[in-house]
Design a protein around this motif. Structure first.
Motif, PDB file in Angstrom:
ATOM      1  N   ILE A 212     -15.303 -37.180   4.654  1.00 27.54           N
ATOM      2  CA  ILE A 212     -15.561 -38.578   4.326  1.00 27.54           C
ATOM      3  C   ILE A 212     -14.229 -39.201   3.890  1.00 27.54           C
ATOM      4  O   ILE A 212     -13.542 -38.659   3.024  1.00 27.54           O
ATOM      5  CB  ILE A 212     -16.594 -38.697   3.186  1.00 27.54           C
ATOM      6  N   PRO A 213     -13.824 -40.314   4.505  1.00 26.55           N
ATOM      7  CA  PRO A 213     -12.534 -40.918   4.147  1.00 26.55           C
ATOM      8  C   PRO A 213     -12.550 -41.511   2.746  1.00 26.55           C
ATOM      9  O   PRO A 213     -13.560 -42.040   2.287  1.00 26.55           O
ATOM     10  CB  PRO A 213     -12.351 -41.997   5.213  1.00 26.55           C
TER      11      PRO A 213
ATOM     12  N   VAL B 275     -26.154 -39.115   4.915  1.00 22.08           N
ATOM     13  CA  VAL B 275     -25.879 -39.677   6.245  1.00 22.08           C
ATOM     14  C   VAL B 275     -24.716 -38.938   6.889  1.00 22.08           C
ATOM     15  O   VAL B 275     -24.748 -38.599   8.077  1.00 22.08           O
ATOM     16  CB  VAL B 275     -25.593 -41.188   6.146  1.00 22.08           C
ATOM     17  N   ASN B 276     -23.674 -38.677   6.100  1.00 20.52           N
ATOM     18  CA  ASN B 276     -22.511 -37.976   6.637  1.00 20.52           C
ATOM     19  C   ASN B 276     -22.869 -36.554   7.067  1.00 20.52           C
ATOM     20  O   ASN B 276     -22.387 -36.073   8.101  1.00 20.52           O
ATOM     21  CB  ASN B 276     -21.392 -37.933   5.598  1.00 20.52           C
ATOM     22  N   ALA B 277     -23.725 -35.890   6.282  1.00 16.88           N
ATOM     23  CA  ALA B 277     -24.155 -34.535   6.639  1.00 16.88           C
ATOM     24  C   ALA B 277     -24.940 -34.540   7.953  1.00 16.88           C
ATOM     25  O   ALA B 277     -24.815 -33.623   8.774  1.00 16.88           O
ATOM     26  CB  ALA B 277     -25.001 -33.938   5.514  1.00 16.88           C
ATOM     27  N   ALA B 278     -25.737 -35.591   8.162  1.00 16.76           N
ATOM     28  CA  ALA B 278     -26.468 -35.711   9.423  1.00 16.76           C
ATOM     29  C   ALA B 278     -25.501 -35.873  10.596  1.00 16.76           C
ATOM     30  O   ALA B 278     -25.710 -35.299  11.671  1.00 16.76           O
ATOM     31  CB  ALA B 278     -27.424 -36.892   9.358  1.00 16.76           C
ATOM     32  N   ILE B 279     -24.431 -36.636  10.398  1.00 14.92           N
ATOM     33  CA  ILE B 279     -23.425 -36.796  11.457  1.00 14.92           C
ATOM     34  C   ILE B 279     -22.767 -35.455  11.767  1.00 14.92           C
ATOM     35  O   ILE B 279     -22.522 -35.123  12.939  1.00 14.92           O
ATOM     36  CB  ILE B 279     -22.376 -37.846  11.047  1.00 14.92           C
TER      37      ILE B 279
ATOM     38  N   THR C 230     -18.590 -43.286   6.539  1.00 19.36           N
ATOM     39  CA  THR C 230     -18.834 -41.901   6.924  1.00 19.36           C
ATOM     40  C   THR C 230     -17.586 -41.376   7.624  1.00 19.36           C
ATOM     41  O   THR C 230     -16.619 -42.111   7.849  1.00 19.36           O
ATOM     42  CB  THR C 230     -20.013 -41.798   7.895  1.00 19.36           C
ATOM     43  N   GLN C 231     -17.624 -40.117   7.974  1.00 19.05           N
ATOM     44  CA  GLN C 231     -16.573 -39.566   8.831  1.00 19.05           C
ATOM     45  C   GLN C 231     -16.546 -40.335  10.150  1.00 19.05           C
ATOM     46  O   GLN C 231     -17.570 -40.845  10.613  1.00 19.05           O
ATOM     47  CB  GLN C 231     -16.810 -38.093   9.098  1.00 19.05           C
ATOM     48  N   GLY C 232     -15.395 -40.424  10.756  1.00 21.30           N
ATOM     49  CA  GLY C 232     -15.286 -41.073  12.050  1.00 21.30           C
ATOM     50  C   GLY C 232     -15.980 -40.258  13.133  1.00 21.30           C
ATOM     51  O   GLY C 232     -16.091 -39.035  13.039  1.00 21.30           O
TER      52      GLY C 232
END
Length: 264
Positions: A260-261, A223-227, A106-108
């Protein structure tokens, strides 16, 4: 309407409710190395707690999943995501291009920086104040490597290596070394109970902690969108304050939405 027909309807309703419940309450399988406070650790009752534990629970709540956390060794996390034994892994895992070849991230959400720390009464406010003064770090750590690479630039005095964080902090507090360099989060967590110690200067490394997932996991985007939501509504900043005892600095990964990396 017969009693048998009514019973059949009731049974069908119960079965349907169970199926709906099962669809809603899918489980997000999480792997964690539990000896890693304040990020993740086990309570006496065996339950998990910590910054990243709170984070995955919040993510799961927002995407409509339950959470099941497995106790795994750090190295085992990589095999467990690759084999799809778990959906995601937490435990202060840094994003690296090498890891991105075989895993997704995910994104950091945390800049894994170093810091110079000292006793408040030592009169140290920045790295510039360390010229000619003794400095310490954990032996074979990134802090030690940074000190050796920058000794000439800052003119540090004698270097002293330590086997344990508590010994490093104690000698710094007692003035046996003027300052110490190491992981900023570890210092911040320790200083919650050590009011006579302070972080003097953050040392940027470029590393970031993120959630690791199976390569191209179908839930990665969700998951990334939730972050992203958790950052935007201030929840991530609250977790930072709760577990590290200080507000997240402006411009850090904790409060900045990132992409997202991708592997290079």
């Amino acid at each position: 309407m017969t009693k048998g027909f009514i019973k059949s309807i009731a049974a069908a309703a119960v079965l349907a409710a169970g199926l709906v419940h099962g669809a809603v309450a899918e489980t997000l399988n999480v792997g964690a190395y539990p000896a890693n406070p304040p990020w993740e650790f086990k309570n006496t009752d065996g339950s998990f707690e910590g910054f990243e534990v709170d984070l995955v629970n919040e993510i799961a709540k927002r995407i409509g999943y339950d959470v099941a956390i497995q106790d795994l060794g750090f190295q085992a996390l990589f095999a467990a995501t690759s084999s799809k034994r778990i959906d995601l892994a937490i435990s202060t895992i840094s994003i690296t291009n090498e890891r991105l070849q075989n895993q997704s991230f995910t994104q950091g959400y945390y800049d894994s920086d170093l810091a110079l720390v000292s006793a408040k009464e030592a009169g140290i406010t920045s790295l510039a104040d360390m010229k000619g003064k003794p400095v310490g770090a954990i032996s074979n750590s990134t802090g030690e490597a940074w000190i050796k690479a920058n000794a000439e630039k800052y003119g540090f005095g004698e270097y002293k290596g330590y086997n344990a964080q508590q010994d490093l902090i104690l000698d710094t507090q007692l003035g046996r070394v003027a300052g110490a360099v190491g992981d900023i989060a570890g210092f911040q967590f320790a200083f919650l109970k050590m009011p006579k110690m302070e972080v003097d200067e953050r040392i940027k490394t470029g590393d970031q902690f993120a959630i690791m997932m199976t390569k191209d996991h179908p839930l990665l985007e969700k998951v990334n969108a939730a972050i992203t939501e958790i950052k935007n509504d201030g929840t991530m900043a609250k977790l930072h304050s709760k577990w590290l005892g200080v507000d997240a600095a402006e411009g850090t990964a904790t409060v900045t939405v990132l992409d997202i990396p991708k592997a290079q």
